[in-house]
Design an enzyme around this catalytic site. Structure first.
Site, PDB file in Angstrom:
ATOM      1  N   SER A  80     -12.808  30.764  52.968  1.00 29.10           N
ATOM      2  CA  SER A  80     -11.352  30.671  52.949  1.00 29.10           C
ATOM      3  C   SER A  80     -10.756  31.999  52.499  1.00 29.10           C
ATOM      4  O   SER A  80     -11.358  32.720  51.687  1.00 29.10           O
ATOM      5  CB  SER A  80     -10.945  29.576  51.952  1.00 29.10           C
ATOM      6  OG  SER A  80      -9.563  29.628  51.701  1.00 29.10           O
ATOM      7  N   TYR A  91     -11.709  25.547  43.246  1.00 28.61           N
ATOM      8  CA  TYR A  91     -11.992  25.398  44.679  1.00 28.61           C
ATOM      9  C   TYR A  91     -12.359  26.748  45.291  1.00 28.61           C
ATOM     10  O   TYR A  91     -13.385  26.910  45.956  1.00 28.61           O
ATOM     11  CB  TYR A  91     -10.778  24.790  45.411  1.00 28.61           C
ATOM     12  CG  TYR A  91     -10.825  25.006  46.904  1.00 28.61           C
ATOM     13  CD1 TYR A  91     -11.787  24.361  47.683  1.00 28.61           C
ATOM     14  CD2 TYR A  91      -9.945  25.893  47.539  1.00 28.61           C
ATOM     15  CE1 TYR A  91     -11.864  24.582  49.054  1.00 28.61           C
ATOM     16  CE2 TYR A  91     -10.011  26.119  48.904  1.00 28.61           C
ATOM     17  CZ  TYR A  91     -10.965  25.462  49.663  1.00 28.61           C
ATOM     18  OH  TYR A  91     -11.041  25.694  51.013  1.00 28.61           O
ATOM     19  N   LYS A 151     -16.058  28.596  46.968  1.00 22.75           N
ATOM     20  CA  LYS A 151     -16.229  29.335  48.235  1.00 22.75           C
ATOM     21  C   LYS A 151     -16.832  30.710  47.960  1.00 22.75           C
ATOM     22  O   LYS A 151     -17.741  31.157  48.661  1.00 22.75           O
ATOM     23  CB  LYS A 151     -14.883  29.484  48.953  1.00 22.75           C
ATOM     24  CG  LYS A 151     -14.263  28.184  49.420  1.00 22.75           C
ATOM     25  CD  LYS A 151     -15.091  27.539  50.504  1.00 22.75           C
ATOM     26  CE  LYS A 151     -14.531  26.218  50.989  1.00 22.75           C
ATOM     27  NZ  LYS A 151     -15.444  25.480  51.846  1.00 22.75           N
TER      28      LYS A 151
HETATM   29  P1  NAD Z   1     -11.421  18.069  55.694  1.00 20.94           P
HETATM   30  O1  NAD Z   1     -11.374  17.490  54.333  1.00 20.94           O
HETATM   31  O2  NAD Z   1     -10.543  17.496  56.733  1.00 20.94           O
HETATM   32  O3  NAD Z   1     -12.931  18.055  56.252  1.00 20.94           O
HETATM   33  C1  NAD Z   1     -14.058  18.132  55.411  1.00 20.94           C
HETATM   34  C2  NAD Z   1     -14.961  16.954  55.773  1.00 20.94           C
HETATM   35  O4  NAD Z   1     -16.130  17.004  54.949  1.00 20.94           O
HETATM   36  C3  NAD Z   1     -14.309  15.594  55.529  1.00 20.94           C
HETATM   37  O5  NAD Z   1     -14.388  14.821  56.714  1.00 20.94           O
HETATM   38  C4  NAD Z   1     -15.102  14.975  54.388  1.00 20.94           C
HETATM   39  O6  NAD Z   1     -15.203  13.577  54.532  1.00 20.94           O
HETATM   40  C5  NAD Z   1     -16.446  15.683  54.537  1.00 20.94           C
HETATM   41  N1  NAD Z   1     -17.231  15.810  53.313  1.00 20.94           N
HETATM   42  C6  NAD Z   1     -16.825  16.274  52.098  1.00 20.94           C
HETATM   43  N2  NAD Z   1     -17.856  16.255  51.232  1.00 20.94           N
HETATM   44  C7  NAD Z   1     -18.941  15.800  51.912  1.00 20.94           C
HETATM   45  C8  NAD Z   1     -20.291  15.555  51.564  1.00 20.94           C
HETATM   46  N3  NAD Z   1     -20.757  15.756  50.318  1.00 20.94           N
HETATM   47  N4  NAD Z   1     -21.134  15.064  52.503  1.00 20.94           N
HETATM   48  C9  NAD Z   1     -20.693  14.817  53.759  1.00 20.94           C
HETATM   49  N5  NAD Z   1     -19.412  15.026  54.144  1.00 20.94           N
HETATM   50  C10 NAD Z   1     -18.549  15.503  53.222  1.00 20.94           C
HETATM   51  O7  NAD Z   1     -11.160  19.639  55.547  1.00 20.94           O
HETATM   52  P2  NAD Z   1     -10.848  20.722  56.658  1.00 20.94           P
HETATM   53  O8  NAD Z   1      -9.434  21.127  56.528  1.00 20.94           O
HETATM   54  O9  NAD Z   1     -11.359  20.287  57.980  1.00 20.94           O
HETATM   55  O10 NAD Z   1     -11.720  21.918  56.096  1.00 20.94           O
HETATM   56  C11 NAD Z   1     -13.068  22.108  56.503  1.00 20.94           C
HETATM   57  C12 NAD Z   1     -13.681  23.193  55.641  1.00 20.94           C
HETATM   58  O11 NAD Z   1     -12.880  24.375  55.735  1.00 20.94           O
HETATM   59  C13 NAD Z   1     -13.737  22.848  54.148  1.00 20.94           C
HETATM   60  O12 NAD Z   1     -14.935  23.356  53.618  1.00 20.94           O
HETATM   61  C14 NAD Z   1     -12.532  23.587  53.574  1.00 20.94           C
HETATM   62  O13 NAD Z   1     -12.728  23.931  52.228  1.00 20.94           O
HETATM   63  C15 NAD Z   1     -12.482  24.825  54.460  1.00 20.94           C
HETATM   64  N6  NAD Z   1     -11.126  25.406  54.553  1.00 20.94           N
HETATM   65  C16 NAD Z   1     -10.078  24.638  54.945  1.00 20.94           C
HETATM   66  C17 NAD Z   1      -8.794  25.197  55.010  1.00 20.94           C
HETATM   67  C18 NAD Z   1      -7.603  24.375  55.411  1.00 20.94           C
HETATM   68  O14 NAD Z   1      -6.483  24.814  55.211  1.00 20.94           O
HETATM   69  N7  NAD Z   1      -7.763  23.199  56.010  1.00 20.94           N
HETATM   70  C19 NAD Z   1      -8.600  26.554  54.674  1.00 20.94           C
HETATM   71  C20 NAD Z   1      -9.709  27.310  54.313  1.00 20.94           C
HETATM   72  C21 NAD Z   1     -10.977  26.724  54.256  1.00 20.94           C
HETATM   73  C1  UD1 Z   2      -3.070  26.590  49.940  1.00 25.05           C
HETATM   74  C2  UD1 Z   2      -4.072  26.809  48.842  1.00 25.05           C
HETATM   75  C3  UD1 Z   2      -5.248  27.602  49.401  1.00 25.05           C
HETATM   76  C4  UD1 Z   2      -5.853  26.869  50.596  1.00 25.05           C
HETATM   77  C5  UD1 Z   2      -4.749  26.648  51.636  1.00 25.05           C
HETATM   78  C6  UD1 Z   2      -5.220  25.870  52.815  1.00 25.05           C
HETATM   79  C7  UD1 Z   2      -2.779  26.836  46.757  1.00 25.05           C
HETATM   80  C8  UD1 Z   2      -2.268  27.668  45.624  1.00 25.05           C
HETATM   81  N1  UD1 Z   2      -3.426  27.509  47.748  1.00 25.05           N
HETATM   82  O1  UD1 Z   2      -2.682  27.865  50.416  1.00 25.05           O
HETATM   83  O2  UD1 Z   2      -6.238  27.776  48.416  1.00 25.05           O
HETATM   84  O3  UD1 Z   2      -6.900  27.640  51.167  1.00 25.05           O
HETATM   85  O4  UD1 Z   2      -3.674  25.920  51.026  1.00 25.05           O
HETATM   86  O5  UD1 Z   2      -5.586  24.571  52.457  1.00 25.05           O
HETATM   87  O6  UD1 Z   2      -2.618  25.626  46.778  1.00 25.05           O
HETATM   88  N2  UD1 Z   2       5.216  25.590  50.390  1.00 25.05           N
HETATM   89  C9  UD1 Z   2       6.474  25.114  50.114  1.00 25.05           C
HETATM   90  N3  UD1 Z   2       6.641  23.767  50.001  1.00 25.05           N
HETATM   91  C10 UD1 Z   2       5.614  22.871  50.147  1.00 25.05           C
HETATM   92  C11 UD1 Z   2       4.322  23.378  50.430  1.00 25.05           C
HETATM   93  C12 UD1 Z   2       4.157  24.745  50.528  1.00 25.05           C
HETATM   94  O7  UD1 Z   2       7.420  25.878  49.973  1.00 25.05           O
HETATM   95  O8  UD1 Z   2       5.832  21.655  50.012  1.00 25.05           O
HETATM   96  C13 UD1 Z   2       5.028  27.057  50.567  1.00 25.05           C
HETATM   97  C14 UD1 Z   2       4.051  27.678  49.581  1.00 25.05           C
HETATM   98  O9  UD1 Z   2       4.704  28.091  48.425  1.00 25.05           O
HETATM   99  C15 UD1 Z   2       3.491  28.847  50.418  1.00 25.05           C
HETATM  100  C16 UD1 Z   2       3.543  28.324  51.861  1.00 25.05           C
HETATM  101  O10 UD1 Z   2       4.479  27.237  51.852  1.00 25.05           O
HETATM  102  O11 UD1 Z   2       4.348  29.962  50.328  1.00 25.05           O
HETATM  103  C17 UD1 Z   2       2.200  27.790  52.356  1.00 25.05           C
HETATM  104  O12 UD1 Z   2       1.702  26.835  51.430  1.00 25.05           O
HETATM  105  P1  UD1 Z   2       0.391  25.971  51.741  1.00 25.05           P
HETATM  106  O13 UD1 Z   2       0.498  25.359  53.084  1.00 25.05           O
HETATM  107  O14 UD1 Z   2       0.173  25.070  50.574  1.00 25.05           O
HETATM  108  O15 UD1 Z   2      -0.782  27.061  51.838  1.00 25.05           O
HETATM  109  P2  UD1 Z   2      -1.213  28.204  50.801  1.00 25.05           P
HETATM  110  O16 UD1 Z   2      -0.397  28.189  49.578  1.00 25.05           O
HETATM  111  O17 UD1 Z   2      -1.293  29.483  51.551  1.00 25.05           O
END
Ligand code: NAD
Ligand code: UD1
Length: 349
Positions: A124, A148, A152
């Site tokens: 991430s 979190y 990573k």
């Molecule tokens: P998500 O929660 O939708 O998907 C993760 C999946 O992993 C879920 O379906 C959950 O049930 C499963 N899971 C969790 N722990 C498990 C375990 N111990 N065994 C088996 N399954 C398990 O999340 P996502 O948004 O699809 O994200 C996927 C990956 O990307 C995650 O590792 C997350 O940290 C990373 N990531 C997500 C974002 C984002 O904004 N969505 C941003 C950066 C990184």
């Molecule tokens: C957040 C997480 C980051 C994670 C990412 C994707 C935090 C501090 N960071 O990032 O670790 O990888 O989500 O899951 O939580 N905002 C509003 N109102 C809201 C929600 C968000 O104004 O109700 C603003 C935030 O202040 C930010 C932007 O929208 O400026 C994006 O927020 P968000 O979608 O939560 O993502 P990140 O903060 O970038």
């Protein structure tokens, strides 16, 4: 030969399964449904017209993982499974360190026992912490600011150590920026539990009338309009980045980090405006205090992924907002109502 997808029922995993199936890969998918619903599996099959093997298994269950590797000829792994809620990781750090890190250790152990060394890992942009400069390059200093993010960062280091110990390991560390949107079919998308923490699902639920108004967290940042700037990327573009990373790890060895973003930053108010235009819905908002831990501006330098993976995000902000709204309006309660339709899930071992 199959690709194992951990966390394949989740938001990014499900979209990646669609792209991989469409590209002709054979898939073995595992998920424990801790943050997803079985119905997504049926929808993936509906979109692609293709089948895959699924196990309801937990990466913390060593026997279950061993049994999957024993039963299938796995040649690479895409590892999404993990917990991802920043706030929860602050209040329950052990839960996060255990699930994310122990789960990855168990996976890597099983991989090496079965001679599988090709891995694509979901990292991430959060590993950069407070960026020293934008756009952020992969060699910028790391400094995650919450448990979190530290899971990573630690996993990245563990995977680098693995390669030092055995140079057959080939790992892509994909540092996602802000994935949003949904598959253009409207059949799969993001289905957060409870009140969303992230901007786009929150805006979608305001547009749908489920939430009254958006709270904009701060308007005094060092940005053009004072609201936070992020690099929003369409989840289908992100999924396609995994295909390119998979092709790359299968051909090379070593550990490489890649930023997956668009390279462009957009403010909260720009996002509100783009969503209103794409959906035709009004998004009422109020300005609130800054959210602790938020940074002014965070967007990617994507040149490394462009050049080394031959990948670039293609979809526009309008595509992202239209697809997010299409998913939200077609699935007002997410996947929940259709759960009973799913049958024939295998439990491993
Ligand atoms: P998500 O929660 O939708 O998907 C993760 C999946 O992993 C879920 O379906 C959950 O049930 C499963 N899971 C969790 N722990 C498990 C375990 N111990 N065994 C088996 N399954 C398990 O999340 P996502 O948004 O699809 O994200 C996927 C990956 O990307 C995650 O590792 C997350 O940290 C990373 N990531 C997500 C974002 C984002 O904004 N969505 C941003 C950066 C990184
Ligand atoms: C957040 C997480 C980051 C994670 C990412 C994707 C935090 C501090 N960071 O990032 O670790 O990888 O989500 O899951 O939580 N905002 C509003 N109102 C809201 C929600 C968000 O104004 O109700 C603003 C935030 O202040 C930010 C932007 O929208 O400026 C994006 O927020 P968000 O979608 O939560 O993502 P990140 O903060 O970038």
């Amino acid at each position: 030969m199959a690709i194992l997808i951990t966390g394949g029922a989740g938001y990014i995993g499900s979209h990646t399964c669609v792209e991989l199936l469409n590209a002709g890969y054979e898939l073995v998918v595992l998920d424990n449904f801790s943050n997803s619903k079985p119905e997504v599996l049926r929808r993936i099959k509906e979109i692609t017209g293709k089948d895959f093997t699924f196990y309801e298994s937990d990466l913390l269950n060593v026997d279950a993982i061993e049994s999957i590797f024993s039963q299938h000829d796995i040649n690479a792994v895409i590892h999404f499974a993990g917990y991802k809620a920043v706030g929860e990781s602050v209040s329950e750090p052990l839960k996060y360190y255990h699930n994310n890190i122990t789960g990855t250790l168990n996976l890597c152990d099983a991989m090496s026992r079965h001679g599988v060394y090709d891995l694509v890992f979901s990292s991430s942009a959060t590993v950069y912490g407070v960026p020293k400069q934008v756009p952020i390059t992969e060699d910028s200093p790391l400094g995650a600011t919450n448990p979190y993010g530290r899971t990573k960062q630690m996993i990245e280091e563990i995977l680098r150590d693995l390669h030092v110990s055995d140079n057959r390991w080939s790992v892509a560390l994909l540092r996602y920026f802000n994935p949003i949107g949904a598959h253009e079919s409207g059949k799969i998308g993001e289905d957060p539990n409870g009140i969303p923490n992230n901007l786009m699902p929150y805006i979608s639920q305001v547009a749908a009338g489920k939430l009254e108004q958006l709270n904009v967290f701060g308007d005094d940042y060092e940005t053009l309009d004072g609201t936070g700037v992020r690099d929003y990327i369409h989840v289908v573009d992100l999924a396609k980045g995994h295909l390119k990373a998979l092709e790359s790890v299968l051909l090379t060895t070593g550990v490489d980090a890649y930023n997956l973003g668009t390279g462009f930053g957009h403010s909260v108010l720009e996002m509100v405006d783009a969503f209103e235009q794409a959906s035709g819905q009004k998004i009422p908002f109020v300005i609130k205090e800054r959210r602790p831990g938020d940074v002014d501006s965070c967007f990617a330098d994507t040149r490394k992924a462009n050049q080394k993976l031959n990948w670039a995000a293609e979809k526009t902000l309008t595509n992202m907002c239209k697809d997010a709204w299409n998913w939200q309006s077609n699935n007002p309660t997410g996947y929940t109502e259709a759960n009973d339709l799913v049958t024939s899930i295998q439990i491993a071992p």
